[in-house]
Structures are given as structure tokens and as C-alpha cells.
Design a protein around this motif. Structure first.
Motif, PDB file in Angstrom:
ATOM      1  N   LEU A 134      -3.452   3.329   9.902  1.00  0.00           N
ATOM      2  CA  LEU A 134      -2.840   3.348   8.867  1.00  0.00           C
ATOM      3  C   LEU A 134      -1.535   3.376   8.750  1.00  0.00           C
ATOM      4  CD1 LEU A 134      -3.962   2.980   5.959  1.00  0.00           C
ATOM      5  CD2 LEU A 134      -4.060   5.390   6.107  1.00  0.00           C
ATOM      6  N   ALA A 135      -1.420   4.188   9.531  1.00  0.00           N
ATOM      7  CA  ALA A 135       0.736   4.270   9.173  1.00  0.00           C
ATOM      8  C   ALA A 135       1.342   2.734  10.119  1.00  0.00           C
ATOM      9  CB  ALA A 135       1.146   4.994  10.058  1.00  0.00           C
ATOM     10  N   GLN A 136       0.646   2.453  10.987  1.00  0.00           N
ATOM     11  CA  GLN A 136       1.217   1.190  11.273  1.00  0.00           C
ATOM     12  C   GLN A 136       0.545   0.253  10.422  1.00  0.00           C
ATOM     13  OE1 GLN A 136       0.294  -0.198  15.232  1.00  0.00           O
ATOM     14  NE2 GLN A 136      -0.865   2.589  15.339  1.00  0.00           N
ATOM     15  N   ASP A 137      -0.020  -0.044   9.403  1.00  0.00           N
ATOM     16  CA  ASP A 137       0.016  -1.032   8.356  1.00  0.00           C
ATOM     17  C   ASP A 137       0.495  -0.990   7.278  1.00  0.00           C
ATOM     18  OD1 ASP A 137      -2.813  -2.063  10.337  1.00  0.00           O
ATOM     19  OD2 ASP A 137      -3.913  -1.061   9.283  1.00  0.00           O
ATOM     20  N   ALA A 138       0.419   0.606   7.108  1.00  0.00           N
ATOM     21  CA  ALA A 138       1.321   0.261   6.066  1.00  0.00           C
ATOM     22  C   ALA A 138       2.954   0.190   5.983  1.00  0.00           C
ATOM     23  CB  ALA A 138       1.605   2.572   5.689  1.00  0.00           C
ATOM     24  N   ALA A 139       3.219   0.530   7.304  1.00  0.00           N
ATOM     25  CA  ALA A 139       5.181   0.474   7.442  1.00  0.00           C
ATOM     26  C   ALA A 139       4.926  -1.477   8.063  1.00  0.00           C
ATOM     27  CB  ALA A 139       4.920   0.768   9.364  1.00  0.00           C
ATOM     28  N   ALA A 140       4.265  -1.822   8.121  1.00  0.00           N
ATOM     29  CA  ALA A 140       4.658  -3.184   8.308  1.00  0.00           C
ATOM     30  C   ALA A 140       4.321  -3.918   7.103  1.00  0.00           C
ATOM     31  CB  ALA A 140       3.015  -4.047   9.429  1.00  0.00           C
ATOM     32  N   ARG A 141       3.678  -3.463   5.667  1.00  0.00           N
ATOM     33  CA  ARG A 141       3.857  -4.130   4.826  1.00  0.00           C
ATOM     34  C   ARG A 141       5.183  -3.725   4.040  1.00  0.00           C
ATOM     35  NH1 ARG A 141      -1.189  -3.964   6.203  1.00  0.00           N
ATOM     36  NH2 ARG A 141      -2.701  -5.637   5.288  1.00  0.00           N
ATOM     37  N   CYS A 142       5.485  -2.129   4.434  1.00  0.00           N
ATOM     38  CA  CYS A 142       7.044  -1.508   3.659  1.00  0.00           C
ATOM     39  C   CYS A 142       8.572  -2.415   3.841  1.00  0.00           C
ATOM     40  CB  CYS A 142       6.990   0.019   3.888  1.00  0.00           C
ATOM     41  SG  CYS A 142       5.791   0.778   3.153  1.00  0.00           S
ATOM     42  N   GLU A 143       9.343  -2.226   2.775  1.00  0.00           N
ATOM     43  CA  GLU A 143      10.434  -3.104   3.319  1.00  0.00           C
ATOM     44  C   GLU A 143      11.491  -1.563   3.820  1.00  0.00           C
ATOM     45  OE1 GLU A 143      11.604  -3.225  -0.471  1.00  0.00           O
ATOM     46  OE2 GLU A 143      10.002  -4.634  -1.488  1.00  0.00           O
ATOM     47  N   ARG A 144      11.296  -0.264   3.219  1.00  0.00           N
ATOM     48  CA  ARG A 144      12.068   0.160   4.120  1.00  0.00           C
ATOM     49  C   ARG A 144      10.383   1.854   4.972  1.00  0.00           C
ATOM     50  NH1 ARG A 144      15.660  -0.734   0.490  1.00  0.00           N
ATOM     51  NH2 ARG A 144      14.221   0.386  -1.636  1.00  0.00           N
ATOM     52  N   ALA A 145      11.495   2.481   6.056  1.00  0.00           N
ATOM     53  CA  ALA A 145      10.006   3.404   6.636  1.00  0.00           C
ATOM     54  C   ALA A 145      11.150   4.495   6.457  1.00  0.00           C
ATOM     55  CB  ALA A 145       9.272   2.754   7.237  1.00  0.00           C
ATOM     56  N   TRP A 146      10.790   5.427   6.248  1.00  0.00           N
ATOM     57  CA  TRP A 146      11.051   7.279   6.195  1.00  0.00           C
ATOM     58  C   TRP A 146      10.678   7.861   6.906  1.00  0.00           C
ATOM     59  CZ3 TRP A 146      16.324   6.588   4.396  1.00  0.00           C
ATOM     60  CH2 TRP A 146      16.732   5.662   3.493  1.00  0.00           C
ATOM     61  N   TYR A 147      11.317   8.679   8.486  1.00  0.00           N
ATOM     62  CA  TYR A 147      10.782   9.949   9.120  1.00  0.00           C
ATOM     63  C   TYR A 147      10.994  11.161   8.424  1.00  0.00           C
ATOM     64  CZ  TYR A 147       8.259  12.473  12.074  1.00  0.00           C
ATOM     65  OH  TYR A 147       7.117  13.174  13.116  1.00  0.00           O
ATOM     66  N   VAL A 148      10.621  12.028   8.031  1.00  0.00           N
ATOM     67  CA  VAL A 148      10.677  13.677   7.843  1.00  0.00           C
ATOM     68  C   VAL A 148      10.873  14.584   8.787  1.00  0.00           C
ATOM     69  CG1 VAL A 148      10.852  15.291   5.369  1.00  0.00           C
ATOM     70  CG2 VAL A 148      10.358  12.424   5.539  1.00  0.00           C
ATOM     71  N   TRP A 149      11.134  15.233   9.059  1.00  0.00           N
ATOM     72  CA  TRP A 149      11.083  16.714  10.180  1.00  0.00           C
ATOM     73  C   TRP A 149      12.259  17.565   9.557  1.00  0.00           C
ATOM     74  CZ3 TRP A 149       6.963  17.046  12.658  1.00  0.00           C
ATOM     75  CH2 TRP A 149       6.427  17.793  13.642  1.00  0.00           C
ATOM     76  N   HIS A 150      11.737  18.316   9.483  1.00  0.00           N
ATOM     77  CA  HIS A 150      12.628  19.825   9.159  1.00  0.00           C
ATOM     78  C   HIS A 150      13.331  19.621   7.515  1.00  0.00           C
ATOM     79  CE1 HIS A 150      11.111  21.821  12.656  1.00  0.00           C
ATOM     80  NE2 HIS A 150      11.511  20.594  13.900  1.00  0.00           N
ATOM     81  N   GLY A 151      12.439  18.740   7.111  1.00  0.00           N
ATOM     82  CA  GLY A 151      13.884  18.015   5.942  1.00  0.00           C
ATOM     83  C   GLY A 151      14.688  17.729   5.491  1.00  0.00           C
ATOM     84  N   LEU A 152      14.794  16.491   6.987  1.00  0.00           N
ATOM     85  CA  LEU A 152      15.584  15.826   7.346  1.00  0.00           C
ATOM     86  C   LEU A 152      15.247  14.573   7.275  1.00  0.00           C
ATOM     87  CD1 LEU A 152      17.436  17.403  10.199  1.00  0.00           C
ATOM     88  CD2 LEU A 152      18.201  17.481   8.013  1.00  0.00           C
ATOM     89  N   LEU A 153      16.460  13.780   6.744  1.00  0.00           N
ATOM     90  CA  LEU A 153      15.196  12.535   6.598  1.00  0.00           C
ATOM     91  C   LEU A 153      16.354  11.536   7.518  1.00  0.00           C
ATOM     92  CD1 LEU A 153      13.579  10.780   4.187  1.00  0.00           C
ATOM     93  CD2 LEU A 153      15.559  10.319   3.439  1.00  0.00           C
ATOM     94  N   LYS A 154      15.599  10.627   8.435  1.00  0.00           N
ATOM     95  CA  LYS A 154      15.304   8.989   8.294  1.00  0.00           C
ATOM     96  C   LYS A 154      14.776   8.217   8.480  1.00  0.00           C
ATOM     97  CE  LYS A 154      16.802   7.819  13.844  1.00  0.00           C
ATOM     98  NZ  LYS A 154      17.115   8.517  14.556  1.00  0.00           N
ATOM     99  N   GLN A 155      16.029   6.789   8.493  1.00  0.00           N
ATOM    100  CA  GLN A 155      15.582   5.775   8.588  1.00  0.00           C
ATOM    101  C   GLN A 155      15.088   5.108   9.670  1.00  0.00           C
ATOM    102  OE1 GLN A 155      18.266   2.884   5.377  1.00  0.00           O
ATOM    103  NE2 GLN A 155      16.025   1.756   6.019  1.00  0.00           N
ATOM    104  N   LEU A 156      14.195   4.415   9.499  1.00  0.00           N
ATOM    105  CA  LEU A 156      13.759   3.652  11.062  1.00  0.00           C
ATOM    106  C   LEU A 156      13.608   2.180  11.031  1.00  0.00           C
ATOM    107  CD1 LEU A 156      10.017   6.016  11.268  1.00  0.00           C
ATOM    108  CD2 LEU A 156      11.931   6.589  11.684  1.00  0.00           C
ATOM    109  N   SER A 157      13.516   1.423  12.177  1.00  0.00           N
ATOM    110  CA  SER A 157      14.216   0.315  11.147  1.00  0.00           C
ATOM    111  C   SER A 157      12.930  -0.596  12.155  1.00  0.00           C
ATOM    112  CB  SER A 157      15.091   0.063  12.064  1.00  0.00           C
ATOM    113  OG  SER A 157      15.430   0.603  14.156  1.00  0.00           O
TER     114      SER A 157
END
Length: 143
Positions: free
Chosen positions: A119-142
């Protein structure tokens, strides 16, 4: 659509609340059914959906086919994209990343983990931007 994904208690909600302070939240954690999201967007410009793992878990017993269940969830993602295009609104998906932990012994929990990953793969494929959150930090995925 935007996707915010990360582990349990990673800070996803807090970051999404900061970025989308006027959003309407539709949450499985608050007892909302996934199919009920259209009633939440009547006056919303931004809709946040969270609790996808719970919506998946609720459907496991009723649908023995992983492929059919994945298709049902993909249909919901497509409907959300259509709402965005039609209304000019924005959809924000908040998803739990389950693949970094210990593999569960239970076949049902392993199935949930697998379906959540697809489901996460299917969602990422449909999204304009994807972000990964870890320890309150945010990183944009490309892509």
C-alpha cells in the motif's frame, strides 16, 4: 497528494499538523471508516488520512486475496486523487512504516505487514511528494 511515512511515534502527526494547520483529519484512530472520507471533505481544502494499517487490518478477515485487497485500497487512493483534481484540494496521507522491525511470527500479522508495504508503494507512486519522518526529523524522498 503527499505522503508522510515513518515508524511508530516518529513524529508524523506533529509535522503534518505544523504544515497543514487548517486540514480536516480523517483518522482510523478516531474510529473513522476509510469509505467515509467523502463526507469529511465537503468544505475541506486539505484532507489528512491516517490509520491505513488499521483500515487494512479490518479487511484482512473478509478478503483472503492479497491482490484483491491491494486493488481495493488502490481504488481508494485513485478516488482521493480524483477528488484533488476535481476540487483543487490537497490530500495528505500519513502511513506507518512497518518493514524495519522484527518480522512477526503470526501469519496474519506478516500478511498485514506485507500489505501495508505494498500500500505504501502504491501511495508513493501516486503522490507528488513523499516524506520520511524519523525522530521528529523530516526528509523528502525522491523518485
Amino acid at each position: 497528494m503527499q505522503l508522510f511515512i515513518g515508524g511508530t511515534r516518529a513524529g508524523k502527526r506533529g509535522i503534518v499538523r505544523q504544515r497543514f494547520d487548517a486540514a480536516v483529519w480523517h483518522s482510523a484512530h478516531a474510529g473513522c471508516a476509510l469509505k467515509a472520507w467523502p463526507s469529511a471533505v465537503e468544505s475541506a481544502r486539505c484532507l489528512v488520512l491516517e490509520g491505513w494499517e488499521r483500515w487494512l487490518a479490518a479487511r484482512l478477515a473478509d478478503e483472503p486475496s492479497d491482490d484483491r485487497l491491494r486493488q481495493v485500497m488502490s481504488t481508494e487512493l485513485d478516488a482521493l486523487r480524483e477528488w484533488e483534481a476535481r476540487s483543487g484540494g490537497e490530500v495528505v496521507l500519513v502511513m506507518l512504516e512497518m518493514g524495519r522491525g522484527i518480522v512477526p511470527l503470526s501469519a496474519e500479522k506478516r500478511r498485514l505487514r506485507d500489505l501495508n508495504g505494498w500500500l505504501a508503494q502504491d501511495a508513493a507512486a501516486r503522490c507528488e511528494r513523499a516524506w520520511y519522518v524519523w525522530h521528529g526529523l523530516l526528509k523528502q524522498l525522491s523518485y
